[in-house]
Scaffold this active site. Structure first.
Site, PDB file in Angstrom:
ATOM      1  N   SER A 185       0.846  -1.195   0.000  1.00 30.15           N
ATOM      2  CA  SER A 185       0.000   0.000   0.000  1.00 30.15           C
ATOM      3  C   SER A 185       0.879   1.242   0.000  1.00 30.15           C
ATOM      4  O   SER A 185       2.035   1.205   0.441  1.00 30.15           O
ATOM      5  CB  SER A 185      -0.893   0.020   1.247  1.00 30.15           C
ATOM      6  OG  SER A 185      -1.555   1.264   1.391  1.00 30.15           O
ATOM      7  N   TYR A 198      -2.649  -1.474  10.323  1.00 32.94           N
ATOM      8  CA  TYR A 198      -2.720  -1.764   8.882  1.00 32.94           C
ATOM      9  C   TYR A 198      -1.478  -1.233   8.176  1.00 32.94           C
ATOM     10  O   TYR A 198      -0.847  -1.935   7.379  1.00 32.94           O
ATOM     11  CB  TYR A 198      -3.975  -1.124   8.287  1.00 32.94           C
ATOM     12  CG  TYR A 198      -4.085  -1.267   6.783  1.00 32.94           C
ATOM     13  CD1 TYR A 198      -4.536  -2.456   6.222  1.00 32.94           C
ATOM     14  CD2 TYR A 198      -3.744  -0.210   5.937  1.00 32.94           C
ATOM     15  CE1 TYR A 198      -4.643  -2.586   4.841  1.00 32.94           C
ATOM     16  CE2 TYR A 198      -3.848  -0.339   4.564  1.00 32.94           C
ATOM     17  CZ  TYR A 198      -4.293  -1.531   4.022  1.00 32.94           C
ATOM     18  OH  TYR A 198      -4.382  -1.666   2.652  1.00 32.94           O
TER      19      TYR A 198
END
Length: 292
Positions: A185, A198
């Site tokens: 990400s 996360y």
């Protein structure tokens, strides 16, 4: 081939608020994400190969599954039991394209499930050439004190440990020329304060990618990662605060979120057997967002 203006290809904010419980369903989103069933243009670059994709029922994984099938690959689709409806839907689409689709329900956090997925893929599809580690869990919290221990563990068990179990089980079956592709990400480089666990797991995935690429280069196995920016998937409905749904993606210079279909080509490039010199790469797809 006609040129397409990327600024206006897909809907722009504002969007309606649309919270869902994890893992979320595509059909409940408005607008529904484009997974490339009609929009993705293929070239049979993966003809005859077998790909196992985790989190393949919706979101990025779904678009990758469709793109891979259009490029000639057979697909093993791993997903949570709660996402059976989406999985059945995508399986029908893949079979309509003319490729085989093996459905693999289960919980990636369990080592035995990961081993079974690999065994089933090899047994029923004849092998495995591409492993896409894409399944993930995300839950926003404004304060570290709000994160429950079990929620913290779920992030790491899903995003990191499951990837480790699956990759380890797959390695004995991967031949020279095989490809492992991980979904990291942009939060790896620009972490969000509301997504501490996360963002940590996504940074770990990026490091795992580069380290594993170096470890496997002598075996002829390539390892790469895609770093998505804001992508319009059910992950947004389940993993972002409701007050952020309306403006989601507006922070990108493109002025809108990306669609899963726009991301699929990156995964095709990294899996393409012709791209033999690409390994250890971290490929951002983020609509022009500045990166550190």
């Amino acid at each position: 081939m006609t040129l397409i203006d990327p600024r206006n290809r897909y809907p722009r904010p504002p969007f309606k608020t649309q919270p869902q419980d994890f893992p979320g369903l595509s059909a409940n989103m408005g607008p529904e994400p484009d997974y490339g069933l009609d929009s993705y243009q293929s070239g049979e670059r993966l003809k005859g190969l077998v790909a196992l994709i985790t989190g393949g029922d919706s979101g990025i994984g779904r678009a990758v599954a469709i793109a891979y099938a259009k490029e000639g690959a057979d697909i093993a689709l791993a997903y949570l039991d709660a996402e059976e409806k989406d999985a059945q839907n995508i399986a029908s689409s893949i079979e309509a394209i003319g490729r085989r689709c093996l459905l693999l329900p289960g919980d990636i956090r369990k080592k035995t499930v990961c081993v079974d997925w690999i065994d089933e893929t090899v047994k029923k599809l004849g092998g495995i050439d591409i492993l896409v580690n894409n399944a993930a869990f995300q839950h926003p919290r404004k304060d570290l004190l709000d994160i429950e221990d079990e929620e913290w563990r779920c992030h790491f068990d899903t995003n990191i440990h499951g990837m480790f179990y699956l990759t380890k089980a797959a390695l004995p079956h991967l031949k020279p020329g095989a490809s492992i592709i991980n979904t990291s990400s942009v939060n790896t480089r620009t972490p969000m304060s509301i997504l501490i666990p996360y963002s940590m797991t996504k940074a770990a995935i990026a490091n795992f990618t580069v380290s594993l690429a170096g470890s496997l280069v002598e075996k002829g196995i390539r390892v790469n990662s895609v770093l998505p920016g804001p992508i319009w998937t059910p992950f947004i409905a389940t993993g972002m605060p409701a007050e952020q749904h309306e403006s989601f993606g507006s922070q990108a210079p493109m002025g809108r979120p990306g669609q899963p279909a726009e991301l699929a080509g990156a995964y095709v490039y990294l899996a393409d057997p012709n791209n033999t010199y690409t390994t250890g790469a971290l490929l951002p797809v983020h609509g022009g967002m500045p990166q550190l």
